[in-house]
Design a protein around this motif. Structure first.
Motif, PDB file in Angstrom:
ATOM      1  N   LEU A 143      47.924  31.492  51.192  1.00 57.51           N
ATOM      2  CA  LEU A 143      48.060  30.169  51.791  1.00 57.51           C
ATOM      3  C   LEU A 143      49.487  30.014  52.322  1.00 57.51           C
ATOM      4  CD1 LEU A 143      46.802  27.433  52.432  1.00 57.51           C
ATOM      5  CD2 LEU A 143      47.497  26.633  50.159  1.00 57.51           C
ATOM      6  N   LEU A 144      49.589  29.838  53.647  1.00 53.94           N
ATOM      7  CA  LEU A 144      50.876  29.759  54.332  1.00 53.94           C
ATOM      8  C   LEU A 144      51.100  28.353  54.867  1.00 53.94           C
ATOM      9  CD1 LEU A 144      53.376  31.038  55.858  1.00 53.94           C
ATOM     10  CD2 LEU A 144      51.767  31.463  57.747  1.00 53.94           C
ATOM     11  N   ALA A 145      52.288  27.804  54.640  1.00 57.06           N
ATOM     12  CA  ALA A 145      52.664  26.514  55.221  1.00 57.06           C
ATOM     13  C   ALA A 145      53.484  26.742  56.482  1.00 57.06           C
ATOM     14  CB  ALA A 145      53.475  25.696  54.218  1.00 57.06           C
ATOM     15  N   MET A 146      53.207  25.960  57.525  1.00 58.68           N
ATOM     16  CA  MET A 146      53.931  26.081  58.786  1.00 58.68           C
ATOM     17  C   MET A 146      54.056  24.706  59.425  1.00 58.68           C
ATOM     18  SD  MET A 146      51.044  27.685  61.383  1.00 58.68           S
ATOM     19  CE  MET A 146      51.952  27.235  62.884  1.00 58.68           C
ATOM     20  N   GLY A 147      54.909  24.587  60.437  1.00 61.17           N
ATOM     21  CA  GLY A 147      55.072  23.324  61.144  1.00 61.17           C
ATOM     22  C   GLY A 147      53.978  23.104  62.164  1.00 61.17           C
ATOM     23  N   ASN A 148      53.753  21.832  62.496  1.00 61.11           N
ATOM     24  CA  ASN A 148      52.806  21.497  63.551  1.00 61.11           C
ATOM     25  C   ASN A 148      53.240  22.100  64.882  1.00 61.11           C
ATOM     26  OD1 ASN A 148      51.287  19.931  61.779  1.00 61.11           O
ATOM     27  ND2 ASN A 148      52.310  18.018  62.331  1.00 61.11           N
ATOM     28  N   SER A 149      52.350  22.100  65.847  1.00 57.47           N
ATOM     29  CA  SER A 149      52.633  22.737  67.135  1.00 57.47           C
ATOM     30  C   SER A 149      53.696  22.010  67.957  1.00 57.47           C
ATOM     31  CB  SER A 149      51.347  22.847  67.959  1.00 57.47           C
ATOM     32  OG  SER A 149      50.805  21.558  68.210  1.00 57.47           O
ATOM     33  N   ASP A 150      53.962  20.730  67.635  1.00 55.72           N
ATOM     34  CA  ASP A 150      54.995  20.004  68.377  1.00 55.72           C
ATOM     35  C   ASP A 150      56.351  20.052  67.681  1.00 55.72           C
ATOM     36  OD1 ASP A 150      54.229  18.416  66.225  1.00 55.72           O
ATOM     37  OD2 ASP A 150      54.511  16.527  67.298  1.00 55.72           O
ATOM     38  N   LYS A 184      61.102  19.825  56.880  1.00 56.27           N
ATOM     39  CA  LYS A 184      61.311  19.364  55.509  1.00 56.27           C
ATOM     40  C   LYS A 184      59.983  19.274  54.757  1.00 56.27           C
ATOM     41  CE  LYS A 184      65.788  18.913  55.643  1.00 56.27           C
ATOM     42  NZ  LYS A 184      66.627  19.924  54.961  1.00 56.27           N
ATOM     43  N   GLU A 185      58.926  18.859  55.453  1.00 55.21           N
ATOM     44  CA  GLU A 185      57.612  18.790  54.809  1.00 55.21           C
ATOM     45  C   GLU A 185      57.120  20.186  54.438  1.00 55.21           C
ATOM     46  OE1 GLU A 185      54.661  16.556  56.846  1.00 55.21           O
ATOM     47  OE2 GLU A 185      55.825  14.690  56.830  1.00 55.21           O
ATOM     48  N   VAL A 186      57.346  21.146  55.324  1.00 56.83           N
ATOM     49  CA  VAL A 186      56.954  22.528  55.020  1.00 56.83           C
ATOM     50  C   VAL A 186      57.755  23.046  53.826  1.00 56.83           C
ATOM     51  CG1 VAL A 186      56.722  24.876  55.917  1.00 56.83           C
ATOM     52  CG2 VAL A 186      56.368  22.914  57.444  1.00 56.83           C
ATOM     53  N   THR A 187      59.051  22.766  53.828  1.00 57.79           N
ATOM     54  CA  THR A 187      59.922  23.201  52.734  1.00 57.79           C
ATOM     55  C   THR A 187      59.471  22.607  51.407  1.00 57.79           C
ATOM     56  OG1 THR A 187      61.787  23.356  54.269  1.00 57.79           O
ATOM     57  CG2 THR A 187      62.313  23.262  51.928  1.00 57.79           C
ATOM     58  N   THR A 188      59.075  21.341  51.415  1.00 55.74           N
ATOM     59  CA  THR A 188      58.612  20.680  50.192  1.00 55.74           C
ATOM     60  C   THR A 188      57.362  21.352  49.643  1.00 55.74           C
ATOM     61  OG1 THR A 188      59.561  18.551  50.830  1.00 55.74           O
ATOM     62  CG2 THR A 188      57.764  18.508  49.231  1.00 55.74           C
ATOM     63  N   GLN A 189      56.445  21.750  50.521  1.00 59.92           N
ATOM     64  CA  GLN A 189      55.231  22.434  50.061  1.00 59.92           C
ATOM     65  C   GLN A 189      55.572  23.733  49.340  1.00 59.92           C
ATOM     66  OE1 GLN A 189      51.842  22.633  52.872  1.00 59.92           O
ATOM     67  NE2 GLN A 189      52.985  21.214  54.174  1.00 59.92           N
ATOM     68  N   VAL A 190      56.561  24.443  49.881  1.00 65.12           N
ATOM     69  CA  VAL A 190      56.975  25.689  49.228  1.00 65.12           C
ATOM     70  C   VAL A 190      57.676  25.384  47.907  1.00 65.12           C
ATOM     71  CG1 VAL A 190      58.306  27.817  49.467  1.00 65.12           C
ATOM     72  CG2 VAL A 190      57.213  26.811  51.482  1.00 65.12           C
ATOM     73  N   SER A 191      58.572  24.423  47.908  1.00 65.97           N
ATOM     74  CA  SER A 191      59.317  24.072  46.695  1.00 65.97           C
ATOM     75  C   SER A 191      58.393  23.645  45.566  1.00 65.97           C
ATOM     76  CB  SER A 191      60.315  22.942  46.996  1.00 65.97           C
ATOM     77  OG  SER A 191      61.291  23.344  47.914  1.00 65.97           O
ATOM     78  N   GLU A 192      57.347  22.904  45.914  1.00 62.06           N
ATOM     79  CA  GLU A 192      56.417  22.405  44.898  1.00 62.06           C
ATOM     80  C   GLU A 192      55.382  23.444  44.487  1.00 62.06           C
ATOM     81  OE1 GLU A 192      54.853  18.825  46.586  1.00 62.06           O
ATOM     82  OE2 GLU A 192      56.663  17.650  46.102  1.00 62.06           O
ATOM     83  N   GLY A 193      55.359  24.577  45.169  1.00 60.63           N
ATOM     84  CA  GLY A 193      54.428  25.641  44.806  1.00 60.63           C
ATOM     85  C   GLY A 193      52.990  25.362  45.161  1.00 60.63           C
ATOM     86  N   THR A 194      52.763  24.451  46.121  1.00 60.92           N
ATOM     87  CA  THR A 194      51.385  24.163  46.539  1.00 60.92           C
ATOM     88  C   THR A 194      50.877  25.192  47.548  1.00 60.92           C
ATOM     89  OG1 THR A 194      52.186  22.653  48.258  1.00 60.92           O
ATOM     90  CG2 THR A 194      51.653  21.699  46.119  1.00 60.92           C
ATOM     91  N   VAL A 195      51.775  26.051  48.024  1.00 60.39           N
ATOM     92  CA  VAL A 195      51.407  27.141  48.931  1.00 60.39           C
ATOM     93  C   VAL A 195      52.028  28.429  48.402  1.00 60.39           C
ATOM     94  CG1 VAL A 195      51.221  25.660  50.973  1.00 60.39           C
ATOM     95  CG2 VAL A 195      53.425  26.691  50.395  1.00 60.39           C
ATOM     96  N   ASP A 196      51.557  29.547  48.926  1.00 62.63           N
ATOM     97  CA  ASP A 196      52.102  30.843  48.500  1.00 62.63           C
ATOM     98  C   ASP A 196      53.410  31.183  49.199  1.00 62.63           C
ATOM     99  OD1 ASP A 196      49.887  31.505  46.750  1.00 62.63           O
ATOM    100  OD2 ASP A 196      48.708  31.788  48.583  1.00 62.63           O
ATOM    101  N   CYS A 197      53.592  30.631  50.403  1.00 60.85           N
ATOM    102  CA  CYS A 197      54.810  30.896  51.167  1.00 60.85           C
ATOM    103  C   CYS A 197      54.860  29.935  52.341  1.00 60.85           C
ATOM    104  CB  CYS A 197      54.847  32.341  51.666  1.00 60.85           C
ATOM    105  SG  CYS A 197      53.379  32.848  52.604  1.00 60.85           S
ATOM    106  N   GLY A 198      56.002  29.874  52.987  1.00 57.77           N
ATOM    107  CA  GLY A 198      56.139  29.007  54.147  1.00 57.77           C
ATOM    108  C   GLY A 198      57.129  29.598  55.129  1.00 57.77           C
ATOM    109  N   ILE A 199      56.926  29.298  56.402  1.00 59.03           N
ATOM    110  CA  ILE A 199      57.858  29.746  57.439  1.00 59.03           C
ATOM    111  C   ILE A 199      58.728  28.548  57.807  1.00 59.03           C
ATOM    112  CG2 ILE A 199      58.087  30.626  59.780  1.00 59.03           C
ATOM    113  CD1 ILE A 199      55.527  32.203  59.383  1.00 59.03           C
ATOM    114  N   ILE A 200      60.001  28.635  57.443  1.00 57.04           N
ATOM    115  CA  ILE A 200      60.954  27.547  57.622  1.00 57.04           C
ATOM    116  C   ILE A 200      62.259  28.134  58.178  1.00 57.04           C
ATOM    117  CG2 ILE A 200      59.932  26.139  55.804  1.00 57.04           C
ATOM    118  CD1 ILE A 200      62.088  27.081  53.896  1.00 57.04           C
ATOM    119  N   TYR A 201      63.286  27.337  58.241  1.00 56.40           N
ATOM    120  CA  TYR A 201      64.595  27.856  58.650  1.00 56.40           C
ATOM    121  C   TYR A 201      65.355  28.371  57.433  1.00 56.40           C
ATOM    122  CZ  TYR A 201      63.668  25.344  62.982  1.00 56.40           C
ATOM    123  OH  TYR A 201      63.100  24.898  64.152  1.00 56.40           O
ATOM    124  N   GLY A 202      66.169  29.370  57.673  1.00 51.14           N
ATOM    125  CA  GLY A 202      66.956  29.915  56.576  1.00 51.14           C
ATOM    126  C   GLY A 202      67.843  28.868  55.930  1.00 51.14           C
TER     127      GLY A 202
END
Length: 265
Positions: A143-150, A184-202
């Motif tokens: 399960l991957l978290a990513m940002g919306n298309s916009d 920030k929403e994507v980062t929160t999903q990763v921080s909370e462990g609701t996803v296996d990984c996320g593509i965010i900024y370093g």
């Protein structure tokens, strides 16, 4: 005598009131600048802004942080904004084409990296972008978290998918993807462990204390450049330019570097 006493009393009360107002509202009568910036700059720009206001007590900075696409829309709809920092060129390009950018004020401020981040302990054992690609292709229950298309970070993720030949719609339909309206929403999903990984900024991974297992190469999604500009509708263009100059000054650059941004000359 009584008349003179009343005059002295009135003068004293006036001076006391003036001193009180000055103490309570040291920035009263100064210039307020509205600065819109990509959500990934929230921590650093707030720190830079606080330092700037200490050096310039006549300036009050009001920040709005969100996805660059959302901020672009707000500007186009008439929101008061003096300066804008975008996480992607396309949002700034759109504003410039629409006449919202003050001529000659636009510049490239910094570079960021697109990172693959994992929750604490990396429970799914995601090791790299290549590993993620193989598991997404195989439908391996990731399960991957990513940002919306916009959202710029979502657009960079879509470029990575295109580089791999992955079908985003098919991945979403199979339940492999979740989305966030800003980084920030994507980062929160990763921080909370609701996803296996996320593509965010370093830089967001750094600020959130997340582990980065891989960073996208330039050929995967291009360079991640943040442009900045003063708005043509600004009521305080000179003051806005001065703050933008401070952001890219050695003092501002030091703050940007501290979380992993690469300031551009």
């Amino acid at each position: 005598m009584m008349k003179r006493w009343h005059k002295l009393l009135s003068l004293t009360l006036f001076l006391v009131l003036a001193a009180s107002l000055a103490a309570c509202g040291g920035r009263s009568g100064g210039t307020e600048l509205a600065v819109f910036a990509a959500a990934s700059m929230q921590e650093t720009l707030t720190e830079i802004g606080e330092a700037y206001m200490k050096e310039h007590p006549d300036i009050t900075l009001t920040f709005s942080f969100d996805s660059s696409g959302t901020l672009k829309t707000q500007i186009e709809e008439g929101a008061v904004c003096d300066a804008f920092i975008s996480a992607g060129q396309s949002q700034m390009d759109g504003l410039e084409a629409g006449g919202y950018i003050l001529s000659g004020s636009r510049f490239d401020l910094l570079e960021n990296k697109v990172a693959l981040a994992v929750p604490e302990g990396n429970p799914a054992h995601v090791m790299s972008y290549g590993d993620l690609r193989e598991r997404l292709e195989a439908g391996g229950g990731i399960l991957l978290a990513m940002g919306n298309s916009d959202v710029p970070v979502g657009q960079y993720t879509q470029k990575i998918f295109a580089y791999w030949g992955l079908d985003e719609a098919a991945l979403a339909a199979s339940g492999c993807l979740t989305y966030g309206s800003n980084v920030k929403e994507v980062t929160t999903q990763v921080s909370e462990g609701t996803v296996d990984c996320g593509i965010i900024y370093g830089t967001d991974a750094f600020s959130a204390g997340l582990t980065v297992v891989d960073t996208a190469a330039e050929e995967m999604c291009g360079q991640v450049i943040y442009p900045a500009a003063v708005l043509s509708g600004s009521g305080h263009p000179d003051e806005a330019r001065a703050f933008m100059d401070y952001v890219r000054s050695p003092a501002g650059a030091a703050v940007l570097k501290s979380v992993g941004f690469t300031p551009l000359e």
